[in-house]
Design a protein around this motif. Structure first.
Motif, PDB file in Angstrom:
ATOM      1  N   UNK A 265       0.781  -1.226   0.000  1.00  0.00           N
ATOM      2  CA  UNK A 265       0.000   0.000   0.000  1.00  0.00           C
ATOM      3  C   UNK A 265       0.809   1.269   0.000  1.00  0.00           C
ATOM      4  N   UNK A 266       2.113   1.168  -0.249  1.00  0.00           N
ATOM      5  CA  UNK A 266       2.973   2.354  -0.273  1.00  0.00           C
ATOM      6  C   UNK A 266       3.862   2.274  -1.512  1.00  0.00           C
ATOM      7  N   UNK A 267       3.310   2.647  -2.646  1.00  0.00           N
ATOM      8  CA  UNK A 267       4.035   2.553  -3.904  1.00  0.00           C
ATOM      9  C   UNK A 267       5.313   3.371  -3.833  1.00  0.00           C
ATOM     10  N   UNK A 268       6.443   2.721  -4.046  1.00  0.00           N
ATOM     11  CA  UNK A 268       7.740   3.395  -3.997  1.00  0.00           C
ATOM     12  C   UNK A 268       8.321   3.623  -5.381  1.00  0.00           C
ATOM     13  N   UNK A 269       7.508   3.446  -6.417  1.00  0.00           N
ATOM     14  CA  UNK A 269       7.964   3.755  -7.757  1.00  0.00           C
ATOM     15  C   UNK A 269       9.013   2.789  -8.263  1.00  0.00           C
ATOM     16  N   UNK A 270       9.972   3.345  -8.993  1.00  0.00           N
ATOM     17  CA  UNK A 270      10.973   2.541  -9.680  1.00  0.00           C
ATOM     18  C   UNK A 270      12.376   3.037  -9.355  1.00  0.00           C
TER      19      UNK A 270
END
Length: 309
Positions: A265-270
């Protein structure tokens, strides 16, 4: 102005990842969101723009912006340490002074990199950077950037304001030696996630590392078990953590960590290139399938993200 002292850094401190879009653009909203998520999970502090945070993949202005965004989101709830290491003292001082202005509580740095600097030049670097702010400095010992041996750390400990070391090395007997010979006031933060139990056993004051982004609760339990002398429980927790670490290292490690954070639930991208990424839905689905198979073949019940997939 700093709210916390160096003695307030303890427990489980994620070396925070930095969120980028797939094209490499810094994503401030995601960085803010993952900071808030980890705060809600009870982490004891943050370490910013270090190796895990891809600090050397960013411009000085981007590094400064990450520090501003995270310090604003943290809002004094936990202590924040900022890695300010750069290739020149000039640039490092600028990053250190900006970290202080943004509200950080401590700074940290690898030794000056790329050229084979002499021991005296390394000492001068830390002296100049430490003197540039009122914040405590924590040296960063990691082989990638040039290891700091015991004799060098003993010299650095005499610098006014240099208060400790982030020790990312397997030679944990040196942690005990530092505590005995430099003194118990010299703060040592164990930086090898797969050896957290060992670091604490030798006297480390806290843990700073990559995998505390995805399994901080496991390490909080491990820290508590060590404090209470429950060594069998601590070892079982370290074994679980190591299973997860070693499996993840077989993937695209930092990109996998960021995808796991998204599943929580905590999108950290790429990651920024040249690191690899899971760029397509099919690649991410295959990664999730791999983690499911890994979970089912190991005794890993009670691990939040594995239970959730």
């Amino acid at each position: 102005m700093a709210k916390f002292s160096i003695n307030d850094f303890h427990g489980v401190i994620p070396a925070l990842v930095t969120a980028f879009d797939l094209d490499g653009t810094l994503n401030e909203d995601l960085t803010r969101g993952l900071t808030a998520s980890l705060l809600s999970r009870g982490v004891d502090g943050f370490y910013l723009t270090g190796s895990t945070g891809e600090g050397f993949m960013m411009s000085p202005d981007e590094r400064m912006r990450v520090v501003q965004v995270v310090c604003d989101e943290v809002a004094g709830r936990v202590p924040v340490m900022v890695h300010v290491g750069a290739i020149s003292t000039y640039q490092t001082v600028a990053l250190a002074q900006q970290a202080e202005a943004a509200g950080a509580d401590a700074i940290s740095s690898v030794p000056p990199i790329y050229w084979p600097f002499t021991p005296d030049q390394i000492v001068n670097y830390y002296t100049d950077v430490t003197a540039s702010t009122s914040l405590p400095m924590v040296a960063y010992n990691i082989t990638l950037a040039g290891a700091l041996g015991f004799d060098m750390l003993a010299r650095l400990a005499t610098i006014e304001g240099l208060k400790g070391v982030k020790y990312t090395a397997p030679t944990h007997f040196e942690i005990g030696r530092m505590k005995r010979e430099i003194g118990p006031q010299f703060r040592v933060f164990s930086g090898a996630d797969e050896m957290a139990m060992s670091g604490l056993a030798f006297g480390a004051d806290g843990l700073i590392g990559s995998f505390y982004n995805i399994i901080p609760e496991l390490y909080a339990d491990l820290t508590k078990a060590m404090a209470e002398g429950r060594l069998d429980d601590a070892k079982a927790l370290q074994d679980k953590a190591n299973d997860i670490i070693f499996f993840t290292l077989q993937q695209y490690p930092m990109s996998a960590v960021k995808r796991v954070m998204a599943w929580q639930g905590a999108d950290a991208g790429y990651c920024r290139k040249p690191f690899d990424n899971y760029e397509t839905p099919e690649q991410e689905a295959a990664l999730k399938d791999a983690f499911r198979a890994f979970r089912d073949s190991h005794d890993l019940s009670g691990i939040g993200f594995l239970d959730g997939i």
